[in-house]
Design a protein around this motif. Structure first.
Motif, mmCIF file in Angstrom:
data_model
loop_
_atom_site.group_PDB
_atom_site.id
_atom_site.type_symbol
_atom_site.label_atom_id
_atom_site.label_comp_id
_atom_site.label_asym_id
_atom_site.label_seq_id
_atom_site.Cartn_x
_atom_site.Cartn_y
_atom_site.Cartn_z
ATOM 1 N N UNK A 178 0.888 -1.260 0.008
ATOM 2 C CA UNK A 178 0.101 -0.072 0.174
ATOM 3 C C UNK A 178 0.763 1.126 -0.006
ATOM 4 N N UNK A 179 0.401 2.214 -0.985
ATOM 5 C CA UNK A 179 0.963 3.606 -0.966
ATOM 6 C C UNK A 179 -0.025 4.449 -0.956
ATOM 7 N N UNK A 180 0.176 5.823 -0.742
ATOM 8 C CA UNK A 180 -0.989 7.099 -0.990
ATOM 9 C C UNK A 180 -0.622 7.536 -2.289
ATOM 10 N N UNK A 181 -1.515 7.828 -3.178
ATOM 11 C CA UNK A 181 -1.409 8.445 -4.153
ATOM 12 C C UNK A 181 -0.855 9.852 -3.610
ATOM 13 N N UNK A 182 -0.189 10.552 -4.825
ATOM 14 C CA UNK A 182 0.561 11.795 -4.654
ATOM 15 C C UNK A 182 -0.499 12.964 -4.328
ATOM 16 N N UNK A 183 -1.469 12.915 -5.008
ATOM 17 C CA UNK A 183 -2.659 13.966 -4.666
ATOM 18 C C UNK A 183 -2.880 14.082 -3.301
ATOM 19 N N UNK A 184 -3.385 12.878 -2.619
ATOM 20 C CA UNK A 184 -3.767 12.686 -1.447
ATOM 21 C C UNK A 184 -2.861 13.118 -0.436
ATOM 22 N N UNK A 185 -1.751 12.688 -0.713
ATOM 23 C CA UNK A 185 -0.271 13.016 0.327
ATOM 24 C C UNK A 185 -0.275 14.646 0.322
ATOM 25 N N UNK A 186 -0.271 15.230 -0.703
ATOM 26 C CA UNK A 186 -0.195 16.784 -0.816
ATOM 27 C C UNK A 186 -1.294 17.578 -0.401
ATOM 28 N N UNK A 187 -2.502 16.948 0.078
ATOM 29 C CA UNK A 187 -3.501 17.763 0.651
ATOM 30 C C UNK A 187 -3.127 18.229 1.997
ATOM 31 N N UNK A 188 -1.819 17.592 2.546
ATOM 32 C CA UNK A 188 -1.508 17.893 3.911
ATOM 33 C C UNK A 188 -0.125 18.773 3.408
ATOM 34 N N UNK A 189 -0.237 20.124 4.137
ATOM 35 C CA UNK A 189 0.775 20.903 3.918
ATOM 36 C C UNK A 189 2.045 20.837 4.634
ATOM 37 N N UNK A 190 3.182 21.173 4.235
ATOM 38 C CA UNK A 190 4.418 20.853 4.930
ATOM 39 C C UNK A 190 4.465 21.040 6.456
ATOM 40 N N UNK A 191 3.587 22.016 6.718
ATOM 41 C CA UNK A 191 3.664 22.352 8.170
ATOM 42 C C UNK A 191 2.610 21.560 9.016
ATOM 43 N N UNK A 192 1.678 20.935 8.003
ATOM 44 C CA UNK A 192 0.744 20.106 8.763
ATOM 45 C C UNK A 192 1.192 18.736 9.745
ATOM 46 N N UNK A 193 1.140 18.623 11.016
ATOM 47 C CA UNK A 193 1.441 17.513 11.558
ATOM 48 C C UNK A 193 1.142 16.359 11.088
ATOM 49 N N UNK A 194 -0.082 16.269 10.419
ATOM 50 C CA UNK A 194 -0.731 14.971 9.953
ATOM 51 C C UNK A 194 0.209 14.612 8.773
ATOM 52 N N UNK A 195 1.109 15.296 8.182
ATOM 53 C CA UNK A 195 1.998 14.823 7.105
ATOM 54 C C UNK A 195 2.753 13.681 7.514
ATOM 55 N N UNK A 196 3.042 13.666 8.933
ATOM 56 C CA UNK A 196 3.850 12.757 9.311
ATOM 57 C C UNK A 196 3.147 11.286 9.562
ATOM 58 N N UNK A 197 2.071 11.272 8.893
ATOM 59 C CA UNK A 197 1.399 9.965 8.849
ATOM 60 C C UNK A 197 1.838 9.236 7.586
ATOM 61 N N UNK A 198 2.683 10.052 6.805
ATOM 62 C CA UNK A 198 3.296 9.167 5.552
ATOM 63 C C UNK A 198 4.938 9.060 5.828
#
Length: 300
Positions: A178-198
């Motif tokens: 399993x991987x995330x599609x790029x579009x979903x990953x990029x919904x989370x901004x670089x300063x969004x803590x939740x980007x660490x979910x990836x």
């Protein structure tokens, strides 16, 4: 028998939950409520509105039989609050399911959950997904897992690359799935803590050495050094082995097996706050409580 009544009510609401999954995902599906059917039984489908009405009535008829106790023996089971959350989710989608909105009913159901005082936001978002997360104050309904006694949560091998076994000193090799599609990953901004979910970027062993992928394709721009990229060159059949942000929302314990002990939340208090905020917004409230609810999550 009061105990039997509670168990039957719990099972009926649990069945209603699965029918809500079905009506939300697919719309019209077969509605079967009996066991004594022939082997060649092929039921016709019921409309989405009919499934909605069934789920709504099952919750109404049985929620009063369920315990309001939380924690302990009710953890991982359908209690009153799990049923109330299911009711809120159902009413949030009522306009899509039936053509008739139920925003006030959704707002009322979420208010009951909030005002119960039984739930709160965990100060740390990722505590909800830790190896030992059963004590999270956010969980309204969760599926308990244990690497020995309740196996089945194996995201760790489903998402990580073969070489990632060395990152977490796993006892089993991952499947590179399993991987995330790029579009979903990029919904989370670089300063969004939740980007660490990836999990993205260069990968290392548990001792800090760079992991090498001996099977890396010749056209992989990163070469053999294992590097997860948000970009996926194609979904198939020639997807690069290292392509895709991996799913790192759940904590991977060092030295763990392929079976994880992280419980999986199905209904979480953070969702309650967002649902009530949306319901109030749909009812015309553009600030006030609706904004405060969203800001609680932003602050956390």
């Amino acid at each position: 028998n009061p105990a039997a009544t509670t168990f039957i009510g719990e099972l009926k609401v649990l069945r209603a939950m699965y029918y809500w999954f079905l009506l939300d995902l697919y719309g019209n599906v077969p509605l079967v409520t009996k066991f004594d059917v022939p082997l060649d039984f092929a039921p016709s489908t019921s409309s989405r509105a009919e499934i909605y009405a069934f789920v709504d009535q099952e919750i109404r008829d049985n929620i009063g039989t369920l315990t309001r106790a939380v924690g302990g023996d009710t953890y991982g089971r359908v209690n009153f609050w799990a049923a109330k959350m299911l009711q809120a989710k159902l009413y949030m989608g009522a306009q899509e399911y039936t053509g008739t909105p139920q925003w006030q009913a959704a707002a009322d159901a979420t208010a009951e959950l909030i005002n119960s005082g039984n739930f709160s936001l965990s100060p740390n978002f990722f505590d909800n997904f830790a190896v030992e997360n059963a004590t999270s104050p956010e969980f309204i309904f969760a599926i308990p897992y244990d690497q020995v006694f309740a196996q089945g949560n194996n995201i760790v091998v489903r998402t990580l690359h073969y070489g990632s076994q060395a990152t977490y000193d796993l006892t089993a090799q991952p499947w590179n799935g399993y991987s995330s599609v790029q579009e979903f990953y990029e919904l989370f901004g670089e300063d969004d803590l939740r980007r660490q979910s990836f999990i993205v970027g260069p990968q290392f062993t548990v001792t800090g050495d760079r992991i090498e992928d001996s099977g890396a394709e010749e056209n992989d721009p990163d070469g053999p050094p294992l590097t997860f990229t948000p970009e996926i060159n194609e979904l198939g059949p020639n997807a690069l082995r290292q392509a895709g942000a991996r799913i790192g929302k759940y904590e991977f314990g060092i030295g763990s097996t392929e079976h994880m002990s992280n419980d999986m939340p199905v209904f979480r208090y953070g969702d309650v706050l967002l649902m009530r905020a949306e319901a109030l917004f749909r009812l015309g409230q553009t600030g006030g409580e609706a904004l405060d609810l969203v800001n609680q999550l932003r602050s956390r």
